[in-house]
Design an enzyme around this catalytic site. Sequence first.
Site, PDB file in Angstrom:
ATOM      1  N   ASP A 278      -8.005  -7.060   1.036  1.00 15.77           N
ATOM      2  CA  ASP A 278      -7.118  -7.185   2.185  1.00 15.77           C
ATOM      3  C   ASP A 278      -7.863  -6.642   3.380  1.00 15.77           C
ATOM      4  O   ASP A 278      -8.722  -5.766   3.231  1.00 15.77           O
ATOM      5  CB  ASP A 278      -5.841  -6.352   2.001  1.00 15.77           C
ATOM      6  CG  ASP A 278      -6.092  -4.882   2.270  1.00 15.77           C
ATOM      7  OD1 ASP A 278      -6.654  -4.211   1.382  1.00 15.77           O
ATOM      8  OD2 ASP A 278      -5.769  -4.404   3.370  1.00 15.77           O
TER       9      ASP A 278
ATOM     10  N   ASP B 236       0.862  -1.181   0.000  1.00 16.37           N
ATOM     11  CA  ASP B 236       0.000   0.000   0.000  1.00 16.37           C
ATOM     12  C   ASP B 236       0.900   1.232   0.000  1.00 16.37           C
ATOM     13  O   ASP B 236       2.017   1.191   0.508  1.00 16.37           O
ATOM     14  CB  ASP B 236      -0.895  -0.042   1.248  1.00 16.37           C
ATOM     15  CG  ASP B 236      -1.933   1.058   1.218  1.00 16.37           C
ATOM     16  OD1 ASP B 236      -2.022   1.771   0.202  1.00 16.37           O
ATOM     17  OD2 ASP B 236      -2.649   1.203   2.214  1.00 16.37           O
TER      18      ASP B 236
END
Length: 371
Positions: free
Chosen positions: A268, A92
Amino acid sequence: MFDFKVIAESETSRARAGILQTTHGLVETPVFMPVGTRGSVKSVSPEELLAADARIILGNTYHLYLRPGCDVISRFAGLHQFMHWDGPILTDSGGFQVFSLAKLAKVSEEGVIFQSHLDGSSHLLTPGKVIDIQNCLGADIIMCLDDCIQYPATREDSLAALEITTKWAQRCKQAWQETNNGRNALFGIVQGGMFKDLRERSAEELMKIDFPGYAVGGLSVGEPAEVMLDMADYTLPNLPETKPRYIMGVGTPENLIELVALGADMFDCVLPTRNARNGQMFTQYGTVNISNARYKDDTEPLEPGCECYSCRHYSRAYLRHLYMARELLAYRLNTIHNIHHFISFMKQIREAIVADEFESFRKNFYRKLEN
Ligand SMILES: [Zn+2]
């Protein structure tokens, strides 16, 4: 090295099964990606992740940049070697953490200035720097820097964040093209708050820039589940069918199956790992709180029939004892089960899509939860 193919589509919903090719291997979608924020999926080893059939895991740019830092990780040629995980990794960009963890985050067109949550030191993250850090981490899938806003947010604030996100996405794409060695793929992140037209505009603007994959960010930030699903329902069909679609930071098994039905491929969430450490276990019949006194002398495995290491070897009474005694093994055994549960759930969903039995699978899933 990056490719995505849809191999099956549900007749009755937008659910689809695909194969994602990355530098570190193939990933079958829909897929749940365990979260290894700081270069570790909390309390379990890479071997235990593999045993749970985890194929791709997450790392976080914000956390790894602040600690241990790229100078350390680059000595190991990246995160894979540093953490001893040879499978695909997605990192990320850190946008979400800057806004949720850091102090005094100030956004400008240049980037975001923030104070580290660790020591208060001041940092500037720009689109170019976020790409540099992720290149250093060596992830297979990397993310654009995005401007995450709090919930609820006004239309004005949501629009401003969307506009910055698009500008940063352009600069991320440029920085990625200049440094890309074919080893990673860059995903754009759709923002737009809880406004359908802004979500549509964000998706359109990102598609013009053209990314190998697209994520939907800014969901599961405090809004009711119906609103989250509504935004996903509206956003996902606006993204190209030939590219992977990733919903960031969601969610419960109920959320996951509904988002798959809406056409999402990748997920996720910290839910299985964080809740494991709080004694909340996921089973096909709903969640179980392992501290409950009813399990005190229960000789059954946590979830009979579950093939995870914890259920194959231990009883509910033992798991409860470990948890109540705050034994470290409790975190590990609970996490192993929860990760296994989420991953095998996604595998079952995938098999149902391939067999074109997704609707009956979905009905059966809810029927079991009600029991
Ligand atoms: Zn289990």
